[in-house]
Scaffold this active site. Structure first.
Site, PDB file in Angstrom:
ATOM      1  N   VAL A  15       0.830  -1.206   0.000  1.00 58.54           N
ATOM      2  CA  VAL A  15       0.000   0.000   0.000  1.00 58.54           C
ATOM      3  C   VAL A  15       0.867   1.259   0.000  1.00 58.54           C
ATOM      4  O   VAL A  15       0.603   2.220  -0.733  1.00 58.54           O
ATOM      5  CB  VAL A  15      -0.968  -0.002   1.209  1.00 58.54           C
ATOM      6  CG1 VAL A  15      -1.873   1.227   1.153  1.00 58.54           C
ATOM      7  CG2 VAL A  15      -1.795  -1.269   1.228  1.00 58.54           C
ATOM      8  N   VAL A 134     -11.173  -0.093   5.672  1.00 61.99           N
ATOM      9  CA  VAL A 134     -12.395  -0.893   5.482  1.00 61.99           C
ATOM     10  C   VAL A 134     -12.675  -1.084   3.998  1.00 61.99           C
ATOM     11  O   VAL A 134     -12.893  -0.121   3.263  1.00 61.99           O
ATOM     12  CB  VAL A 134     -13.613  -0.207   6.147  1.00 61.99           C
ATOM     13  CG1 VAL A 134     -14.842  -1.106   6.019  1.00 61.99           C
ATOM     14  CG2 VAL A 134     -13.340   0.105   7.601  1.00 61.99           C
ATOM     15  N   GLY A 136     -10.913  -1.863   1.390  1.00 60.69           N
ATOM     16  CA  GLY A 136      -9.937  -1.419   0.390  1.00 60.69           C
ATOM     17  C   GLY A 136     -10.380  -0.212  -0.412  1.00 60.69           C
ATOM     18  O   GLY A 136     -10.556   0.885   0.120  1.00 60.69           O
ATOM     19  N   GLY A 189      -0.487 -15.958  -2.320  1.00 59.43           N
ATOM     20  CA  GLY A 189      -0.114 -14.801  -1.498  1.00 59.43           C
ATOM     21  C   GLY A 189      -1.302 -13.987  -1.029  1.00 59.43           C
ATOM     22  O   GLY A 189      -1.166 -12.826  -0.667  1.00 59.43           O
ATOM     23  N   ASP A 203     -10.191  -9.988  10.722  1.00 53.41           N
ATOM     24  CA  ASP A 203      -9.988  -8.814   9.857  1.00 53.41           C
ATOM     25  C   ASP A 203     -11.343  -8.204   9.457  1.00 53.41           C
ATOM     26  O   ASP A 203     -11.554  -6.987   9.578  1.00 53.41           O
ATOM     27  CB  ASP A 203      -9.202  -9.270   8.612  1.00 53.41           C
ATOM     28  CG  ASP A 203      -9.184  -8.254   7.499  1.00 53.41           C
ATOM     29  OD1 ASP A 203      -8.333  -7.357   7.527  1.00 53.41           O
ATOM     30  OD2 ASP A 203     -10.032  -8.367   6.588  1.00 53.41           O
ATOM     31  N   LYS A 207     -13.331  -4.534  10.614  1.00 52.27           N
ATOM     32  CA  LYS A 207     -13.938  -3.586   9.675  1.00 52.27           C
ATOM     33  C   LYS A 207     -15.391  -3.312  10.060  1.00 52.27           C
ATOM     34  O   LYS A 207     -15.849  -2.162  10.045  1.00 52.27           O
ATOM     35  CB  LYS A 207     -13.854  -4.148   8.247  1.00 52.27           C
ATOM     36  CG  LYS A 207     -12.415  -4.281   7.747  1.00 52.27           C
ATOM     37  CD  LYS A 207     -12.323  -5.113   6.474  1.00 52.27           C
ATOM     38  CE  LYS A 207     -10.896  -5.311   6.016  1.00 52.27           C
ATOM     39  NZ  LYS A 207     -10.726  -6.314   4.966  1.00 52.27           N
ATOM     40  N   GLY A 304      -5.184  -4.792  -2.150  1.00 47.35           N
ATOM     41  CA  GLY A 304      -4.272  -4.602  -3.279  1.00 47.35           C
ATOM     42  C   GLY A 304      -3.697  -3.197  -3.314  1.00 47.35           C
ATOM     43  O   GLY A 304      -4.232  -2.261  -2.710  1.00 47.35           O
TER      44      GLY A 304
HETATM   45  N1  HSE Z   1      -6.817  -9.608   3.960  1.00 46.62           N
HETATM   46  C1  HSE Z   1      -7.893  -8.724   3.626  1.00 46.62           C
HETATM   47  C2  HSE Z   1      -8.788  -9.391   2.601  1.00 46.62           C
HETATM   48  C3  HSE Z   1      -7.445  -7.388   3.100  1.00 46.62           C
HETATM   49  O1  HSE Z   1      -8.504 -10.519   2.165  1.00 46.62           O
HETATM   50  O2  HSE Z   1      -9.785  -8.818   2.226  1.00 46.62           O
HETATM   51  C4  HSE Z   1      -6.916  -6.519   4.200  1.00 46.62           C
HETATM   52  O3  HSE Z   1      -7.893  -6.223   5.152  1.00 46.62           O
END
Ligand code: HSE
Length: 428
Positions: A15, A134, A136, A189, A203, A207, A304
């Protein structure tokens, strides 16, 4: 021309590199839009030597992100290191104490320390913005905080972890097991350094907790998110759900009612033909409902380099333009402690049982469900070769305690083998 907005970027991973590229490639556009140049004074990361494919030779280097945050030639700390505590928290706190604004993509840090940080920022007359934390590239924080500011928010819902959505949709399309697709995602990855952040729902739970705070004017309450990951989702349930017209998603739902604040991030069934049901691969989708707007659906890349840097730059430009919105959309000290709902709202459930194939078995199951006050909407028993018959049941709306009672009672009968699978069916 007014003074430039001078950035200090802490963290040059995917990022951070994306942010440097936008600042370099879109300098004219950023200046035109905000009325002032956006420049980078200094950067900080773990390794100075690493080739990142972007020229950082024109920026000062700081080994210590806290020192970066305190520099006189930095107006705004862009915190892209990640991590709930440690250097990210130290640098953010140092920046606020030194009178700088902060833009961060760090959902874990804000989910745990957001309230204290927002209060500290306001006391110092600074702002902390977190669009990139939140979903992306989806501008959902802005949509909730600004676009829907005139609404009483009735529900926030979404698929906010692309890795989990990739795994679940790939299991279905390729007919692979969870373990096989997990390994594939690992090779590609996609997984966080700690994969449990993704597949454990943490994660996405972070959010959801951040969006709830904005939506309902409550202090961030990550501890109040009922969390369940996707590790127990089987290809069998994905296929059975598909035959019944559903998809399985790791779905976040937050709603505030007279019973309190309900926040869930759990695998759920949703109708296959709904927008969320049709969401494939690593894409995110957030559905926002308000009393005036009704429903809006936001869809886009949740991770991304480009998408996440795009979200970071939206916050940077707001600050460059002089737009200073409170971290959670209202003064931090006016946020109230979340009053957690004791139980989830009633919903239909999908049940899968393995049933001994003998006379009266189904009648016993029906009796247990009836005793627990659960009404059956649909039931299907598959033809089978082995001893146990797979039985699928879709219930009518069921209160969570009744479901729990049934799940405990069913294995005590002499006809149900193993543990029944129960998945909530969400009305999307
Ligand atoms: N690892 C998260 C996802 C992105 O796969 O959406 C970062 O929060």
């Amino acid at each position: 021309m007014t003074d430039p907005l001078r950035l200090g970027i802490a963290g040059l991973g995917t990022v951070g590199v994306g942010v440097v590229k936008i600042v370099q490639q879109h300098a004219d556009l950023l200046t035109a839009r905000s009325g002032r140049p956006v420049t980078i004074s200094a950067v900080s990361a773990r390794s100075r030597e690493k080739d990142r494919g972007v020229d950082i030779s024109g920026y000062d280097w700081e080994d210590d992100p806290v020192a970066l945050a305190k520099r006189e030639d930095v107006d705004l700390l862009v915190e892209l290191m990640g991590g709930e505590d440690g250097p990210a928290k130290a640098a953010t706190e140092a920046a606020i104490a030194a009178g700088k604004d902060v833009v961060t993509a760090n959902k874990a840090m804000l989910a745990h320390h957001g309230q204290a940080m927002a209060e500290a920022a306001e006391d110092a007359g600074r702002v902390i913005r977190f669009e990139a934390a939140v979903a992306g590239g989806i501008p959902v924080v802005k949509a909730l905080t600004e676009g829907l500011a005139g609404n009483r928010i009735t529900r926030v819902m979404g698929v906010m972890n692309g890795t989990c959505n990739y795994i679940l949709t790939r299991m279905q399309s390729a007919g692979l097991s969870y373990d096989e697709v997990f390994e594939e995602a690992n090779q590609l990855g996609f997984l966080e350094a700690d994969p449990n952040l993704d597949v454990g729902g943490i994660d996405a739970g972070h959010k959801l907790a951040l969006l709830s705070a904005i939506a309902y004017g409550t202090q961030v309450d990550f501890g109040g998110v009922a969390l369940e990951g996707i590790g127990q989702v089987t290809i069998e349930d994905i296929n059975q759900a598909a035959e019944l017209g559903f998809r399985i998603k790791l779905l976040g739902v937050a709603r505030l009612s007279g019973r309190g604040l309900e926040q869930r991030m759990t695998p759920c069934l949703v109708p296959a033909n709904s927008p969320i049901g049709q969401l494939e691969g690593g894409t995110n989708m957030v559905v926002l409902e308000g009393d005036s707007v009704d429903q809006i659906v936001l869809r886009g890349p949740g991770a991304g380099e480009g998408p996440t840097a795009s979200a970071v730059m939206a916050d940077v430009l707001d600050i460059a333009r002089g737009i200073r919105v409170s971290t959670f959309g209202q003064p931090a000290r006016s946020l109230v402690a979340a009053n957690r709902a004791a139980v989830a709202t009633a919903a239909p459930y999908y049940l899968r049982l393995a049933l001994r194939d003998k006379p009266g078995a189904l009648a016993k199951v029906a009796a247990v469900l009836s005793d627990c006050g659960i009404s059956i909407d649909r039931m299907r028993q598959r033809s089978h070769g082995g001893e146990d018959a797979p039985v699928l049941i879709v219930t009518h709306k069921t209160a969570a305690p009744s479901l729990q009672e049934a799940l405990e009672a069913l294995p005590r009968t002499d006809v149900v083998t193993g543990h029944p699978v129960a998945l909530r069916i969400e009305d999307v």
